[in-house]
Design a protein around this motif. Structure first.
Motif, short mmCIF file in Angstrom:
data_model
loop_
_atom_site.label_atom_id
_atom_site.label_comp_id
_atom_site.label_asym_id
_atom_site.label_seq_id
_atom_site.Cartn_x
_atom_site.Cartn_y
_atom_site.Cartn_z
N UNK A 44 0.84 -1.19 0.00
CA UNK A 44 0.00 0.00 0.00
C UNK A 44 0.87 1.24 0.00
N UNK A 45 0.38 2.28 -0.68
CA UNK A 45 1.07 3.57 -0.75
C UNK A 45 0.10 4.66 -0.33
N UNK A 46 0.62 5.65 0.40
CA UNK A 46 -0.19 6.81 0.75
C UNK A 46 0.68 8.05 0.59
N UNK A 47 0.08 9.14 0.07
CA UNK A 47 0.82 10.35 -0.26
C UNK A 47 0.30 11.52 0.56
N UNK A 48 1.22 12.23 1.22
CA UNK A 48 0.90 13.47 1.94
C UNK A 48 1.32 14.66 1.10
N UNK A 49 0.48 15.69 1.03
CA UNK A 49 0.79 16.91 0.30
C UNK A 49 0.86 18.09 1.26
N UNK A 89 7.39 8.28 -11.62
CA UNK A 89 7.36 7.03 -10.87
C UNK A 89 8.45 6.98 -9.81
N UNK A 90 8.11 6.37 -8.67
CA UNK A 90 9.07 6.13 -7.60
C UNK A 90 9.33 4.63 -7.53
N UNK A 100 13.46 -7.59 -5.45
CA UNK A 100 12.35 -7.16 -6.29
C UNK A 100 12.26 -5.64 -6.23
N UNK A 101 11.66 -5.03 -7.26
CA UNK A 101 11.46 -3.58 -7.28
C UNK A 101 9.97 -3.30 -7.28
N UNK A 102 9.53 -2.41 -6.40
CA UNK A 102 8.15 -1.93 -6.39
C UNK A 102 8.11 -0.56 -7.05
N UNK A 103 7.20 -0.39 -8.00
CA UNK A 103 7.03 0.88 -8.72
C UNK A 103 5.70 1.51 -8.34
N UNK A 104 5.73 2.79 -8.00
CA UNK A 104 4.51 3.56 -7.78
C UNK A 104 4.48 4.71 -8.79
N UNK A 112 3.11 -1.44 -9.19
CA UNK A 112 3.53 -2.55 -10.04
C UNK A 112 4.79 -3.18 -9.45
N UNK A 113 5.05 -4.42 -9.85
CA UNK A 113 6.22 -5.15 -9.38
C UNK A 113 7.14 -5.43 -10.56
N UNK A 114 8.44 -5.19 -10.39
CA UNK A 114 9.43 -5.42 -11.44
C UNK A 114 10.45 -6.43 -10.94
N UNK A 115 10.65 -7.49 -11.70
CA UNK A 115 11.64 -8.49 -11.32
C UNK A 115 13.04 -8.01 -11.69
#
Length: 248
Positions: A44-49, A89-90, A100-104, A112-115
């Protein structure tokens, strides 16, 4: 379980992959990545502004077991590996039984997941690696294996399928003029400076070096590697320079 977080400049420059601006004029965002409990495969991802002074909606995704099977979740393995901002993207590198790499994607608000590359490193040698912006755009990887550094880039094959493309290999022992007396312990990758296109590497017996990729050159910044955590960062002033902040 919290895995990692990023603080980003929210100005127009951030859309081009820049991480900073003026403290007085640039609003910022905080992006937090979390996972489910041990062995779960949900993130899960959450963004504060700072502009709204509020957190946004939680964005979650669950990935297929095949892509996540080697991974176990333990936050102490991930918190010291910095994220990488490329475009909108982060990317976070998750270290565990497998890597593994997680992309947001902040534009599409999706996870998304990148191998990793299958032949990324030699398991018989000490190695460390991080995500980085590729020199000509896109996502890249840097691997320090013993006394070599190797670059990778995320590209596509002739059918448009995403693949990892190997790039240049740097002979660090030769570049740093290390003789046999020095070669008693492998170099470790300690950090990457996106604005300077440089990485920090070191070993306890030979010190800490900044290696600039374009043009290829280096600078020794410490005689010994006595601390375990390093955070390379650049100043906000005109004529930026690479500084090194360390903690334990």
């Amino acid at each position: 379980m919290l895995h990692n977080g990023s603080v980003l400049c929210a100005s127009a420059a951030a859309a081009e992959g820049r991480l900073h601006g003026s403290f007085n004029s640039s609003p910022f965002k905080v992006v937090l990545l979390a996972s489910g409990r041990t062995h779960e495969r949900s993130f899960s991802v959450c963004v504060y502004s700072s502009q709204t002074g509020a957190w946004g909606d939680v964005i979650s995704a669950e990935f297929q077991p095949a892509a996540m099977e080697p991974l176990y979740t333990a936050s102490e393995l991930y918190m010291y590996v910095p994220s990488t901002l490329v475009g909108s993207s982060i990317y976070w590198l998750l270290r565990g039984n497998g890597d593994t790499i997680v992309e947001f994607d902040m534009g599409s608000r999706s996870l998304a997941m990148i191998e990793m590359p299958l032949d990324l490193y030699d398991h018989d040698k000490s190695s460390s690696f991080m995500t980085m912006p590729a020199q000509d755009g896109g996502l890249g990887l840097i691997l320090v294996n013993d006394f070599y550094a190797k670059l990778w880039k995320r590209g596509a094959d002739c059918n448009g399928v995403a693949i990892w493309v190997p790039g240049i290999t740097i002979q660090l022992g030769k570049l740093l003029s290390l003789n046999a007396e020095h070669n008693r312990g492998p170099l470790s990758l300690l950090g990457f400076s996106e604005d300077s296109n440089a990485f920090v590497a070191g070993a306890s017996r030979i010190g800490i070096f900044v290696v600039y990729l374009n043009p290829l050159r280096f600078k020794k910044i410490h005689e010994r590697r006595d601390l375990c955590i390093f955070h390379p960062f650049e100043s906000f002033c005109v004529g930026r320079y690479l500084e090194l902040c360390s903690g334990s």
